[in-house]
Design an enzyme around this catalytic site. Structure first.
Site, PDB file in Angstrom:
ATOM      1  N   ASP A  36       0.844  -1.196   0.000  1.00  0.00           N
ATOM      2  CA  ASP A  36       0.000   0.000   0.000  1.00  0.00           C
ATOM      3  C   ASP A  36       0.875   1.241   0.000  1.00  0.00           C
ATOM      4  O   ASP A  36       2.053   1.193   0.353  1.00  0.00           O
ATOM      5  CB  ASP A  36      -0.944   0.004   1.202  1.00  0.00           C
ATOM      6  N   GLU A 131       0.081  -1.030   5.821  1.00  0.00           N
ATOM      7  CA  GLU A 131       1.143  -0.532   6.693  1.00  0.00           C
ATOM      8  C   GLU A 131       0.991   0.961   6.938  1.00  0.00           C
ATOM      9  O   GLU A 131       1.238   1.441   8.046  1.00  0.00           O
ATOM     10  CB  GLU A 131       2.513  -0.835   6.066  1.00  0.00           C
TER      11      GLU A 131
END
Length: 365
Positions: A36, A131
């Site tokens: 991400d 994350e």
């Protein structure tokens, strides 16, 4: 590619194994990166390649010349004379945090598979989501991962090695107002928006991110919304020291209590929850993973740059789940925005380092 036991669990991570090719038993090492990116436009990324950058010129990102990488603004550029830089086109982030780490791990695996003469023990890799919002490793399956020690490949410039992170919490503060016509407001109105402003101003001004560095902790206002009737503030709270971290949480909670006592009503509602903790508390008792990567860096001609990271990584949570997981560089500069860039040479050095690490994992007697 030739990886084994590729699997995805309920935590959203993709795991894969590269079995040992060494007769001697070694600890199992893991490498982790996240897929991400930050909360900035990442649609239709069009990377640009600047070859043999001279270290001092301005790099135009967009054709209109609105956005530029200027060494006067971004002095880190001067480190990259003679190197190939990958930049954005000014309309998106680059996503090198942490697609650079993903690429470097994949390149390492491919190289090891193609060169079986490089002896190594069992290797496991993980690619994960979420994350950047701090929840990716909440349910990380360390048992399935199976590594004895691991590294997140999620740092910045060449040589970064981090095994201390912030302790982190988030706080949401809700303000209940009493809204009446302003003509009748005296001694009756409680303006929730004003109450929120007063609350924020009561927090230490010197303890905001823009006023702190090094091992300083902070309170950061991340979101605000409000009317005279109702208002909300969101904060993140950070500190390296556990005792100071607890004091910060107590301070903001006590501030809410003081406001309620002052107005004689439950006008302020606060919710605080921990996000992650300083991995240094785990690693301080056994610095083997840190010493291993320091030695590997020196072997491949990298000077270790060790400092506490003013943030967190998936390794923060994974370390507390039982797998010590320091963070090593992936290469990005100016992460999380349109001025992000990465050096191809730094990425290649990261691959060299990972290959050296797996060779240096000590054998067991």
């Amino acid at each position: 590619m030739g990886m084994h036991n590729v699997r995805t669990g309920k935590d959203g991570y993709v795991f894969a194994d590269l079995p040992a090719n060494d007769d001697q038993t070694r600890a199992k090492v893991g490498f982790i990166a996240h897929v991400d990116t930050a909360e900035f436009n990442s649609e239709n990324i069009q990377p640009q390649v600047v070859e043999n950058y001279n270290g001092h010129s301005v790099i135009a990102l967009d054709q209109a010349g609105k956005y530029n990488l200027d060494p006067h603004t971004f002095p880190s550029l001067t480190k990259y004379a003679g190197q190939t830089l990958i930049t954005t086109d000014g309309s998106t982030l680059l996503g090198a945090d942490d697609k650079a780490g993903v690429s470097e791990i994949m390149e390492t695996l491919q190289y090891l598979i193609a060169h079986p003469e490089i002896k190594h023990g069992d290797i496991v890799v993980a690619f994960g989501p979420d994350e950047e919002i701090g929840t990716g490793a909440d349910h990380f399956n360390t048992k399935d991962f199976g590594a004895d020690l691991a590294y997140t490949v999620d740092g910045g410039s060449l040589g970064e090695l981090q095994y201390e992170t912030f302790n982190a919490a988030a706080a949401t503060v809700h303000f209940n107002g009493t809204n009446v016509h302003p003509a009748e407001a005296k001694d009756v109105m409680v303006n929730a928006a004003q109450l929120a402003m007063d609350f924020h101003e009561a927090l230490p001004i010197a303890e905001r991110p823009e006023k702190t560095d090094g091992r300083d902790g902070f309170y950061m206002l991340t979101d605000m919304a409000g009317t005279p009737d109702s208002a909300d503030l969101s904060y993140i709270i950070r500190d390296f020291d556990q005792a100071n971290f607890e004091s910060r949480k107590s301070f903001i909670k006590n501030l809410a209590d003081e406001f309620n006592q002052k107005y004689g009503a439950e006008l302020v509602e606060i919710n605080i929850f921990d996000q992650y903790y300083n991995m240094g508390e785990v690693l301080k008792d056994d610095l083997t993973p840190v010493e291993l990567v320091k030695t590997a860096m020196q072997k491949v001609g990298i000077t270790p740059n060790i400092f506490p990271v003013r943030g967190g990584t998936d390794g923060s949570k994974i370390s507390f789940l039982g797998t010590p997981t320091p963070n090593i560089f992936a290469g990005p500069e100016n992460m999380h925005g349109r001025f992000e860039y990465v050096s191809l040479q730094t990425m290649k050095k990261a691959v060299e380092l990972l290959i050296q690490i797996v060779q240096d994992v000590p054998t067991e007697n």
